[in-house]
Every structure is written in C-alpha cells, then in structure tokens.
Design an enzyme around this catalytic site. Structure first.
Site, PDB file in Angstrom:
ATOM      1  N   CYS A  54      -5.873  -9.427  10.694  1.00 15.96           N
ATOM      2  CA  CYS A  54      -5.123 -10.670  10.715  1.00 15.96           C
ATOM      3  C   CYS A  54      -3.771 -10.562  10.044  1.00 15.96           C
ATOM      4  CB  CYS A  54      -5.942 -11.777  10.072  1.00 15.96           C
ATOM      5  SG  CYS A  54      -7.370 -12.200  11.081  1.00 15.96           S
ATOM      6  N   SER A 108      12.081   8.638   0.182  1.00 22.26           N
ATOM      7  CA  SER A 108      12.511   7.237   0.262  1.00 22.26           C
ATOM      8  C   SER A 108      13.031   6.782  -1.091  1.00 22.26           C
ATOM      9  CB  SER A 108      11.316   6.372   0.675  1.00 22.26           C
ATOM     10  OG  SER A 108      11.609   5.012   0.450  1.00 22.26           O
TER      11      SER A 108
END
Lengths: 417, 139
Positions: free
Chosen positions: A341, A215
């Site tokens: 969350c 990457s």
C-alpha cells in the site's frame, strides 16, 4: 563569514514532529557539512573550470580537495572520482557507460534481483537495446550465492553489478569475494554503494572494485550530488551519458556544483573519522530496538541476515498486522514499510519477496533506519510506541484471532483479489 | 500518503471491533480478501427475529483505509434490514471517507464483506435460495 546556527539536538526531533527513523531513505545534512558549504554559494562562487582568475582557481582547489576526501574514504585515487548528480546517475553511468563502450565485444551483464530500482531499470533499458542480463536470486538471508555468480559469468559477460548494502534490508554482499571472482574472470565489477559508503569500511583495491556508486544525501551530505569511482589501473572506459564541455575527464560534462562537491567531500571526511565509533553506537541502538520489541511482542521476524547488515538498519515483519496500517499507528515515528500500500504498484516489496517471504509477511514489514542523530531515548520511545500500535492492530486483526484459535492461515482458501 | 480526516478518525476510534460467535443462529459472518493481498476483512452481523441487523462487529487486517471502511459499514448496517444493507455501495463508502483512487479497493472489499455476511446468515436460516452470490472481490 556568517554561519547558520544549527542545533544538533533538534534534528529529526522538532517539537510535535515524528522521530526520524528512516535513515536509509535519506539523512539530514550534518551541520558541519553545511558550514563548509556555505562560503561556496556566495563569496567563493567561481566556476571551478575557469582557468583565468582567482575565483576559478579557488573553486577548483576546493573541488579537488573534495575529490581527495571522497577517494580517501574508499581507498581510491582522486583522479578516479567522477562527480555526478547522485547514485542514480552514477549507476546509470557505470552500467550503460561500460555496456555501450564494450558493446562490440561483449553483450551480457549480471546483476541481482534485490538491486535498487535504478540498477534494475537501467538493465531493463539495456535489454531493450539487445543486451542480455542475468538477474541472480538471493538466499533467504538476502545474500547472493557466489557459486551461482560464477556460473552466471560467461565469455560475453562485460559487467557484474552487485550492490554493497541493500536499501531495504541492509544486508551486505561479500564484495571482496565478488571482486576477486570478477578479476579472475576478466569482468568489470560495479557496486552500488549508496547505502554502504561511510557505514562500513570499503577499499576499492582490496575488494577489486572497478566502479563504485556513491550518494551524498545517504551520508549526511547534500542532496543532488554523488560520485562514481572509475578505476584507472586497469583502466575502465565509459561512454558518457552527458556530453558537453568535457569536464570530469569527459565522463560527465557540465559545470561542477562547487558547494555540493565540497559538502560531499566533507561528509566523506567526517564518515572516515567517525565511522568506527558511529557504527558501534548504531549497532547498540539497533540491538536495543530489536531486543526491546521482541521482549514486548511475539511473532516478530527479522528480514535479512542480522549480522552481515548495516549497523543502522532493522527490517522487521510483525505477523498478522498490515504494514501500512501499522505505519499509521506509529505516527510518532517516520519509518518505511514494505507493504504494497505504500507504493503505487500495490505489490509488496520485491526485495522481501526475493528472500522467499510470503506476500503476507512482506505486507507486515517495517524498516527502521537508525542514524547519526538518533538517541537512546528515541529508541526507547519507539519500542513502546511500536508495541502499543501492534497490540492495538492485532486486537483488530482477524488473522491474529485465527492464529490465537490455532487456525493455520495457510490452510484457508483465500479469494485473492 | 495523506489520509482524510474521516479515515484517521475511524482508524483511531474504530467502531464495533470484535467478534460474535460465528456458530450462533442469528449471526452472519463474512470473511473476504486475502492476506497475500494485504487486506482481510471479517464482518459479522447479528440479526433480530424480524430481520433487522441489530448489531455488527468487524476485524480487519489492512491499511488505514481498509480499517476505516469496515468500521464505517458496521455503523451503517445497524438498524437496517438485510435488503437495505445489501444495497450499500462501495462508491458511497469511498465518498464518505474521501478515499483516493488507489484505495477504492478497500471500499469494494467492505461492500463484499457486507454481502458475504448477509449471504452467510441467509444460508444458515435457510432463506438463501434466491440470493445471488456476493460479487467476487476486486482490487
């Protein structure tokens, strides 16, 4: 040439902005990389595939030099480097490409439960096409068991895909051992090294790696570019994902983005030159962060093996404090949490769960990513800031209160909702 | 994820953090949620002889929205009768804090915590026979 002025000291630390400690998510482009890229946007804009004039020739030369720089970093030949849009595409190309090319002979793939989503999702798609996939578990330290890998490889296995370093917990898999095993068994070995390239030393020949995903933006290069190493001897053949003009030896059609290629090449060259010193510095900062936090706070746990880990990664669970609440508390830091969350799924990190961590401990984790532009002052600030936030939230935590009273939280029958 | 100003305000200045002695006669305690789900709320009410909630305390393990939801309801229940407090709806909490859909379960948990604390108080004082069980937590 007019260069953009970039002040190194302000990266990740503009006035009023949080301290950037999320280097596994992405990295800023190194100013030296940007500098090298700039002329290729404007004056030297040629199509590297144009064979008829100087504009094309100079662009081609630049792209080939970049290819050489990438190959150099991992001990490959430049003809083995295929440019892609990033590691996600590289992983897709490697896994689907090899699977599809060999589908008449073999139909089985082995990978690991803690791989990046783009590897797991690619494997799921291949399962829908009729391929079989074995997902190896990991040990509590995050590493795979080589015996289990050997057992999982069968006659129909075409590819083993195991990441170099994990994006959440930074643990480094035993690539050389895996490569030797795959070579002995006659199975292709692909490794997603988006997090590992430029951080630890890699050698595709010594490690018997057949395909390696790279990457740009994880190694201080630009976003939107990556590469796939595809071994030439013994040759690995792929069915391309993208068809067209036959660029990149037919494996990835489309006009190369010269500035991005140049940027990735330069990022690799810098990594090669500075990796040793940088790794040592980052390991020092990482250890300083860990020691500092542990000196200020009890009940802090390291997730994943601490030694076989990227120098710039630290993943901690702060017992009795929920990760997202904690992230809100450490608002002067840009970090990630393994808490439910933070994702749309409301499930805690599958990587932490795979280590055998209880869901409640997975909910209490923070990932600190330390990198090239992190300073000792950043780390010292982070230690105090994290300790204050954790103490504040523990004062507010019913679980901490129970723990202080000697109540075992596991002894309570919770109504899971 | 961006939080509303009200969530941030409650998170940074939580009201009524703390605990009462759960064995006191005039205290009702509600403990809802589960650590494995990432949310646990403990809400306590102190009820006067004439049935008014005169004080409330909370402790919450959870995200900012869960902390804000519990902080807000401790403010809301104070001065209310048990019957009035029981009528607080999660939708009102979610609206007041401008919770996004993914955080609605935090407000549901806060409503459950009030109901559980009231039920506990009523059970203690022996007037709980006609009280329905708190809804099972959802989320």
């Amino acid at each position: 040439m007019s260069a953009v002025k970039i002040d190194k000291s302000v990266i990740g630390r503009n006035a009023g902005e949080p301290i950037y400690l999320d280097y596994q998510a992405t990295t800023p482009c190194d100013p030296r990389v940007v500098e090298k890229m700039l002329p290729w946007f404007t004056e030297k804009f040629g199509n590297p595939h144009s064979r008829n004039h100087r504009y094309g020739w100079e662009a081609e030369e630049a792209v080939e030099q970049a290819r050489e720089q990438i190959a150099d970093l991992i001990g490959a030949d430049r003809r083995e480097i295929v440019f892609t849009s990033g590691a996600t595409e590289s992983n897709n190309l490697a896994i689907k490409g090899v699977a599809h090319f060999n589908k008449d002979r073999k139909n089985h793939i082995v990978t690991v439960v803690t791989e990046h989503k783009c590897v797991l999702d690619t494997c799921r798609h291949l399962e829908q096409e009729g391929f079989r996939v074995t997902y190896l578990p990991v040990r509590p330290d995050g590493l795979i068991d080589l015996g289990q890998l050997e057992e999982a490889i069968e006659d129909k296995t075409v590819l083993v895909s195991v990441m170099g370093a994990n994006n959440e917990i930074g643990v480094i898999q035993p690539l050389a051992e895996i490569g030797a095993l795959c070579r002995r068994k006659g199975v292709f070995f692909h490794t997603d090294c988006a997090q590992a390239v430029g951080k630890i030393s890699l050698d595709v020949n010594a490690m018997n790696i057949d395909l390696m995903s790279i990457s740009g933006h994880k190694i201080y290069g630009p976003k939107g570019i990556g590469a796939l190493f595809v071994r030439r001897r013994p040759r690995v053949r792929l069915v391309p994902l993208i068809n067209g003009g036959g660029q990149e030896r037919g494996m990835r059609s489309g006009t190369l983005a010269t500035p991005l290629c140049v940027g990735l090449g330069e990022a690799c060259a810098i990594a090669k030159a500075e990796m040793g010193a940088e790794a040592e510095r980052l390991r020092g900062l990482r250890d300083r962060l860990l020691k500092g936090i542990q000196a200020r706070l009890p009940e802090v746990y390291v997730n994943g093996d601490l030694d076989r880990r990227l120098p710039g990664n630290l993943n901690l669970s702060f017992a009795f404090v929920e990760g997202e609440g904690l992230m809100m508390g450490v608002k002067d830091l840009a970090v990630s949490s393994g808490s439910a969350c933070t994702s749309a799924s409301l499930e805690p990190s599958y990587v932490l769960r795979a280590l055998g961590l209880d869901a409640e401990m997975a909910h209490t984790s923070l990932r600190f990513g330390i990198g090239r532009f992190t300073t000792e002052a950043d780390i010292d600030y982070a230690i105090g800031h994290v300790a204050d936030a954790v103490n504040h939230l523990r004062e507010m935590s019913p679980l901490w209160e129970m723990h202080q009273e000697g109540i075992d939280i596991k002894s309570i029958r919770w109504a899971e909702h | 994820m961006a939080y509303s100003d009200k969530v941030i305000e409650h998170y940074e200045n939580p009201r009524n953090v703390g605990s009462f002695d759960k064995d006191d006669k005039d205290v009702g305690t509600g403990l809802v949620g589960a650590p494995a789900c990432g949310d646990v709320m403990k809400l306590q009410i102190k009820v006067s002889a004439d049935g008014i909630i005169e004080d409330a305390k909370f402790k919450t393990f959870g995200c900012g929205s869960a902390i804000a939801s519990s902080s807000l309801v401790t403010e809301w229940v104070k001065g209310k009768t048990l019957d009035e407090a029981e009528k607080i709806k999660n939708t009102e909490i979610a609206q007041e804090l401008a919770l996004p859909p993914v955080k609605i379960h935090c407000s549901v948990l806060a409503e459950d915590a009030i109901k559980a604390a009231i039920a506990d108080y009523r059970k203690k004082t022996g007037e709980g026979d006609d009280v329905p069980e708190a809804d099972a937590a959802a989320g």
